[in-house]
Design an enzyme around this catalytic site. Structure first.
Site, PDB file in Angstrom:
ATOM      1  N   ARG A  35       0.818  -1.221   0.000  1.00  0.00           N
ATOM      2  CA  ARG A  35       0.000   0.000   0.000  1.00  0.00           C
ATOM      3  C   ARG A  35       0.850   1.268   0.000  1.00  0.00           C
ATOM      4  O   ARG A  35       0.452   2.281  -0.578  1.00  0.00           O
ATOM      5  CB  ARG A  35      -0.942  -0.012   1.205  1.00  0.00           C
ATOM      6  CG  ARG A  35      -2.057  -1.007   0.985  1.00  0.00           C
ATOM      7  CD  ARG A  35      -2.960  -1.137   2.162  1.00  0.00           C
ATOM      8  NE  ARG A  35      -4.163  -1.868   1.791  1.00  0.00           N
ATOM      9  CZ  ARG A  35      -5.015  -2.376   2.648  1.00  0.00           C
ATOM     10  NH1 ARG A  35      -4.811  -2.244   3.948  1.00  0.00           N
ATOM     11  NH2 ARG A  35      -6.075  -3.014   2.227  1.00  0.00           N
ATOM     12  N   LYS A 197     -19.787 -18.442  -1.365  1.00  0.00           N
ATOM     13  CA  LYS A 197     -21.257 -18.439  -1.350  1.00  0.00           C
ATOM     14  C   LYS A 197     -21.890 -17.599  -2.443  1.00  0.00           C
ATOM     15  O   LYS A 197     -21.389 -16.544  -2.787  1.00  0.00           O
ATOM     16  CB  LYS A 197     -21.725 -17.900   0.005  1.00  0.00           C
ATOM     17  CG  LYS A 197     -21.377 -18.816   1.153  1.00  0.00           C
ATOM     18  CD  LYS A 197     -21.897 -18.241   2.434  1.00  0.00           C
ATOM     19  CE  LYS A 197     -21.755 -19.258   3.561  1.00  0.00           C
ATOM     20  NZ  LYS A 197     -22.168 -18.684   4.830  1.00  0.00           N
ATOM     21  N   GLY A 353     -10.865  -9.258  -2.487  1.00  0.00           N
ATOM     22  CA  GLY A 353     -10.602 -10.315  -1.517  1.00  0.00           C
ATOM     23  C   GLY A 353      -9.678 -11.436  -1.947  1.00  0.00           C
ATOM     24  O   GLY A 353      -8.537 -11.219  -2.330  1.00  0.00           O
ATOM     25  N   GLY A 376     -13.303  -4.424  -0.175  1.00  0.00           N
ATOM     26  CA  GLY A 376     -14.702  -3.989  -0.044  1.00  0.00           C
ATOM     27  C   GLY A 376     -15.074  -2.941  -1.084  1.00  0.00           C
ATOM     28  O   GLY A 376     -16.161  -2.982  -1.670  1.00  0.00           O
TER      29      GLY A 376
HETATM   30  P1  AMP Z   1     -15.217 -15.441  -1.030  1.00  0.00           P
HETATM   31  O1  AMP Z   1     -14.717 -14.640   0.139  1.00  0.00           O
HETATM   32  O2  AMP Z   1     -16.679 -15.550  -1.124  1.00  0.00           O
HETATM   33  O3  AMP Z   1     -14.548 -15.022  -2.327  1.00  0.00           O
HETATM   34  O4  AMP Z   1     -14.764 -16.940  -0.723  1.00  0.00           O
HETATM   35  C1  AMP Z   1     -13.446 -17.350  -0.681  1.00  0.00           C
HETATM   36  C2  AMP Z   1     -13.385 -18.681  -0.025  1.00  0.00           C
HETATM   37  O5  AMP Z   1     -14.120 -19.616  -0.751  1.00  0.00           O
HETATM   38  C3  AMP Z   1     -11.969 -19.232   0.084  1.00  0.00           C
HETATM   39  O6  AMP Z   1     -11.600 -19.253   1.426  1.00  0.00           O
HETATM   40  C4  AMP Z   1     -12.093 -20.637  -0.487  1.00  0.00           C
HETATM   41  O7  AMP Z   1     -11.439 -21.610   0.295  1.00  0.00           O
HETATM   42  C5  AMP Z   1     -13.587 -20.884  -0.458  1.00  0.00           C
HETATM   43  N1  AMP Z   1     -13.988 -21.903  -1.433  1.00  0.00           N
HETATM   44  C6  AMP Z   1     -13.683 -21.949  -2.736  1.00  0.00           C
HETATM   45  N2  AMP Z   1     -14.169 -23.062  -3.301  1.00  0.00           N
HETATM   46  C7  AMP Z   1     -14.788 -23.762  -2.334  1.00  0.00           C
HETATM   47  C8  AMP Z   1     -15.473 -25.008  -2.291  1.00  0.00           C
HETATM   48  N3  AMP Z   1     -15.620 -25.754  -3.385  1.00  0.00           N
HETATM   49  N4  AMP Z   1     -15.984 -25.410  -1.103  1.00  0.00           N
HETATM   50  C9  AMP Z   1     -15.839 -24.662  -0.007  1.00  0.00           C
HETATM   51  N5  AMP Z   1     -15.214 -23.462   0.021  1.00  0.00           N
HETATM   52  C10 AMP Z   1     -14.693 -23.026  -1.136  1.00  0.00           C
END
Ligand code: AMP
Length: 395
Positions: A35, A197, A353, A376
């Protein structure tokens, strides 16, 4: 859009909101100086014009004045990176800060103490913002990481510089990169959404469907879509209350002529662990007791083809549990495909992220067009929101 190039800073004091919220170790040493490096071009341009820089930032989440969150800890690092002595003042407003700012000579840098030692910073306090505004002649916002916050130093302070306010080089680059994907991107435009998710990505999907030609879906959210289509997903991550929503997204995409690419196979595991037994399975025929933790080889090839034919690429979210080496392969292969497409002339933006962490970890940082510095803030931009820190300069 006013940028640094619209001003000559000769004999001017630039009040610059930077994002120096850097990680420190137990000895208060900076462990990642990205940064600070990102703010360097803005600072150098102002100094080269013959101006001086008053730097303001937050560090961590202090409750009142807590010395462990003092920006004094980073003075040496800033000096090392910018190559100029940095004066430090133990407050960001008040008599002492005003005197230090008034005495600042062209070519000099003053770093103010942590803005968040004052509650008014996060509250967007107008009196506090006015006090800050007394320190400089021109307000420069170069802190994309906090541009989605309507804080005193990121947003409110701008109103005291009706004519003399602009974006720093970093923030301008972030805005340009988002525009290149969302407004002016050469077709075909492909968005890759991964991560855990569906629920956290709904607003993004809704906003980008009008702007893209291809949507690649991976990561944990795959399985909500597969189950919504009647597939068997075993014990994979799923949001049962989002099945209808997933089906609606697929219909919407079809209506808007967006091609959706879901995984066709998965690397499955019998526990959520790097040491789990693994196997490869069709994505819609995962046995009970097994869960999909990465995309499979056919999916890698399928996704790579779509990406290599794309001219504009947006990537948000890993395609598997990349933190575990045995389930990182899909995410790495995606990185290679994006790097190849970029080499062949595509514009690629990685933002928000975990995909940023993955890109850095696997060495793709210099092989994509731009890696966003704001988690964010990037997500909110992709959701189509106008960030208050950006609006305050535009208005
Ligand atoms: P996000 O913050 O929503 O971008 O989610 C990132 C997280 O999703 C990471 O920590 C990954 O380990 C998790 N992730 C990716 N693929 C999978 C999966 N197939 N099952 C469970 N977690 C997952």
């Amino acid at each position: 859009m006013k940028t640094l190039n619209d001003f000559n800073f000769e004999n001017k004091k630039a009040l610059i909101r930077v994002d120096f919220n850097v990680p420190l170790n137990n000895d208060f040493e900076v462990t990642d100086d990205t940064r600070i490096n990102s703010a360097k071009p803005t600072i150098i341009k102002i100094l080269e014009d013959g101006g001086s820089c008053i730097l303001m930032s937050h560090l961590g989440r202090p409750k009142g004045e807590q010395s462990e969150f003092s920006l004094q800890h980073i003075v040496k690092k800033v000096e090392e990176i910018i190559g100029v002595e940095v004066k430090f003042i133990g407050n960001c407003v008040g008599g002492e800060a005003e005197t230090a700012a008034a005495n600042l000579q062209p070519g000099q840098i003053l770093l103010l103490e942590n803005l968040r030692f004052h509650e008014e910073e996060k509250q967007g306090g107008e009196t506090f913002a006015k006090q800050l505004s007394k320190l400089g002649d021109i307000y420069v916002n170069d802190a994309f990481g906090t541009a989605h916050r309507a804080h005193a130093s990121t947003t409110v302070v701008a109103k005291f510089f009706p004519e003399n306010k602009c974006f720093g080089k970093l923030l301008a680059k972030e805005i340009e990169s988002i525009d290149k994907v969302m407004q002016t991107g050469e077709k075909p435009v492909t968005a890759i959404l991964g991560g855990a998710k569906v629920s956290s990505k709904i607003t993004i999907i809704d906003n980008i469907l009008d702007k893209i030609d291809h949507l690649i879906i991976g990561g944990g959210m795959t399985f909500t879509f597969i189950k919504a289509q009647g597939g068997q997903i075993g014990d994979s991550l799923v949001e049962d209350d989002k099945l209808e929503l997933a089906a609606t997204i697929l219909e919407k995409a079809k209506a808007k002529n967006v091609s959706v690419h879901l995984p066709v196979d998965a690397i499955i595991a019998d526990t959520f662990s790097n040491d789990a037994h693994t196997n490869t399975s069709k994505v819609d025929a995962i046995p009970e007791g097994w869960m999909g933790l990465d995309i499979g080889p056919h999916t890698e090839a399928l996704f790579a083809k779509v990406i290599e034919d794309s001219k504009t690429i947006l990537w948000n979210g890993p395609l598997g549990v990349f933190e575990m080496p045995n389930f990182a392969k899909g995410t790495i292969s995606l990185g290679h495909a994006i790097a190849n497409a970029t080499e062949n002339g595509a514009f690629s933006l990685v933002g928000g992220g975990d995909s940023v962490a993955a890109v850095k970890q696997f060495g793709f940082e210099d092989k994509v067009s731009y890696v966003s510095t704001g988690g964010g803030a990037m997500l909110e931009s992709l959701e189509g929101k106008t960030l208050p820190g950006i609006a305050a300069i535009l208005n």
